[in-house]
Write an enzyme that holds these catalytic residues in place. Structure first.
Site, short mmCIF file in Angstrom:
data_model
loop_
_atom_site.label_atom_id
_atom_site.label_comp_id
_atom_site.label_asym_id
_atom_site.label_seq_id
_atom_site.Cartn_x
_atom_site.Cartn_y
_atom_site.Cartn_z
N ASP A 51 100.91 -12.67 -15.45
CA ASP A 51 100.43 -14.05 -15.55
C ASP A 51 99.15 -14.12 -14.71
O ASP A 51 99.20 -14.07 -13.48
CB ASP A 51 101.52 -14.98 -15.01
CG ASP A 51 101.01 -16.39 -14.78
OD1 ASP A 51 99.82 -16.66 -15.00
OD2 ASP A 51 101.84 -17.22 -14.35
N GLN A 100 95.93 -17.94 -12.55
CA GLN A 100 95.13 -18.25 -11.35
C GLN A 100 94.09 -17.16 -11.09
O GLN A 100 92.94 -17.45 -10.76
CB GLN A 100 96.04 -18.39 -10.12
CG GLN A 100 96.93 -19.63 -10.11
CD GLN A 100 96.15 -20.93 -10.03
OE1 GLN A 100 95.08 -21.00 -9.43
NE2 GLN A 100 96.67 -21.97 -10.64
C1 PLP Z 1 100.14 -19.10 -11.98
C2 PLP Z 1 100.19 -19.97 -13.18
N1 PLP Z 1 100.80 -19.53 -14.29
C3 PLP Z 1 100.87 -20.27 -15.41
C4 PLP Z 1 100.31 -21.51 -15.48
C5 PLP Z 1 100.42 -22.30 -16.75
O1 PLP Z 1 99.19 -22.47 -17.32
P1 PLP Z 1 99.00 -23.47 -18.57
O2 PLP Z 1 99.56 -24.79 -18.14
O3 PLP Z 1 97.52 -23.50 -18.78
O4 PLP Z 1 99.72 -22.88 -19.71
C6 PLP Z 1 99.67 -22.04 -14.35
C7 PLP Z 1 99.11 -23.39 -14.36
O5 PLP Z 1 99.10 -24.08 -13.39
C8 PLP Z 1 99.59 -21.24 -13.18
O6 PLP Z 1 98.99 -21.67 -12.08
#
Ligand code: PLP
Length: 401
Positions: free
Chosen positions: A192, A195
């Site tokens: 993921d 960030q």
């Molecule tokens: C570390 C992390 N992963 C995943 C997400 C999810 O991203 P999105 O809401 O753009 O799908 C976020 C969003 O804040 C995040 O900070």
């Protein structure tokens, strides 16, 4: 950082007095991104990959140019870039698609640092498949260490699903070493990068991870679009996420086969304008010195930290983080009360759990405040933030006694 950077973000025309310190939730949008969105809707509006006429060809070309610029930026092949609606979308679709490779007794490794988008899809699959979710023990600072990763990695490990940069503590995870070890056990590594994409250079070949997801809105781009990178070999092996228009090659009453990657993963009409406009982000990133940008953000964070340490009752949870975010509380004051006072001073920070319950449980706290810095922030933003924080702290002094 050059003050002219602010001029690239139209937000500041209408909101001159706002110190926007919530870019970890969503960054502000580049003028070039907005112009591109507008241009598509005003001057084109046709579908991609379908129309055999000029405007559709032009839209398709502009759409595919984004894939090219993204793939160059993350150092992947063109066919390894899949457009999604964002990180959440990419990680969910991927987990659901990989689920048929998961069997009872397998283990999925993750951590308490995960955003819900990274962990909940696997919690769901573990519930359905009677598979075990295994957590990498965090060290005292809340970091993932390689030694601790080795403690949970085993022949049962099928998937490792982790973030590259925590959205609460901001620690950078050594996903390269994790991928190397996980691959020795035959496990798939999913990262993921929601960030990290905004604060570090990503080279998927160097990291050698199997999948990596991020969203455009965290790096000055439009909402509703993101990228899922996947290794070619794996993308060719796994089943499509969704079924529908423009992903099948041939369909018979008892048979279907799919287009080559990445198209087999892009069923239906995509968010065309947003994908096209996303290209402007990479033009911007290629134009400015990103190392300078990352350093500028960290410098602001360090400048803020120095002054925050003097605020009465303050608890900072990530004094040594690798990203430009500070997560903190002030004793006896609810984070939402502080946010209200900061809001009245035009300083925007985030309060709550930041879609990350597990890290807050690890920190043994219900909610935190989070200030995050980006390329358009200045020392003046920090000064306003500190002054507003001091005011909030003084205002509530004694309330909790
Ligand atoms: C570390 C992390 N992963 C995943 C997400 C999810 O991203 P999105 O809401 O753009 O799908 C976020 C969003 O804040 C995040 O900070």
């Amino acid at each position: 950082m050059n003050l002219k950077i602010k001029e690239k973000f139209p937000f500041f025309k209408e909101n001159k007095d706002v110190s926007y310190l919530d870019s970890a939730a969503s960054s502000l949008k580049l003028q070039t991104v907005i112009d591109s969105l507008n241009d598509y809707y005003v001057n084109n509006g046709t579908n991609v990959h379908r129309g055999a006429y000029k405007l559709s060809y032009l839209a398709t070309e502009a759409f595919e140019e984004t894939r090219e610029i993204v793939s160059k930026y993350i150092n992947s092949s063109l066919s390894e870039v899949i457009f999604t609606k964002g990180t959440t979308d990419g990680l969910n679709k991927l987990a659901n698609s990989l689920a048929n490779m998961i069997n009872e007794g397998d283990e999925i490794i993750t951590s308490e640092l995960e955003h819900h988008s990274s962990i909940l899809p696997w919690m769901n699959i573990c519930e359905i498949k009677k598979t075990k979710l295994v957590y990498i023990p965090l060290d005292e600072e809340g970091r993932i260490t390689i030694d601790n990763f080795k403690k949970v990695l085993s022949d049962k490990t099928k998937v490792v699903a982790i973030n590259q940069m925590s959205n609460v503590l901001g620690h950078l995870v050594d996903v390269k070493s994790i991928a190397k070890l996980a691959h020795e056990k035959g496990a798939i590594v999913i990262v993921d990068a929601a960030q990290s994409v905004a604060h570090t250079k990503i080279d998927v070949k160097d990291l050698d991870v199997d999948f990596l997801a991020f969203s455009a809105h965290k790096i000055f781009g439009p909402n509703g679009v993101g990228v899922l990178y996947g290794k070619k070999k794996l993308l060719e092996e796994i089943r499509p996420f969704e079924f529908g228009g423009e992903m099948a090659n041939s369909v018979n009453i008892d048979y279907m086969d799919f287009k080559d990657i990445p198209y087999k993963f892009e069923a239906g009409t995509p968010v065309i304008a947003e994908v096209i406009a996303f290209k402007e982000v990479f033009k911007f990133l290629n134009e400015i010195d990103t190392d300078k940008m990352f350093k500028h953000e960290i410098k602001l964070k360090d400048y803020a930290l120095e002054q925050m340490k003097n605020i009465k009752g303050i608890k900072i949870y990530n004094l040594n983080s690798d990203s430009p975010l500070i997560t903190f509380n002030i004793a006896n004051i609810h984070p939402h009360d502080i946010v209200s006072i900061l809001d009245s001073k035009n300083v925007y920070v985030r309060a709550g759990k930041h879609c990350n319950d597990l890290t807050h449980r690890f920190l043994k706290v219900n909610a935190t405040l989070r200030a995050s810095f980006s390329v358009y922030n200045t020392k003046e933003d920090v000064d306003k933030f500190i002054s507003a924080l001091n005011e909030a702290s003084n205002f509530f002094e004694g309330f909790g006694d």
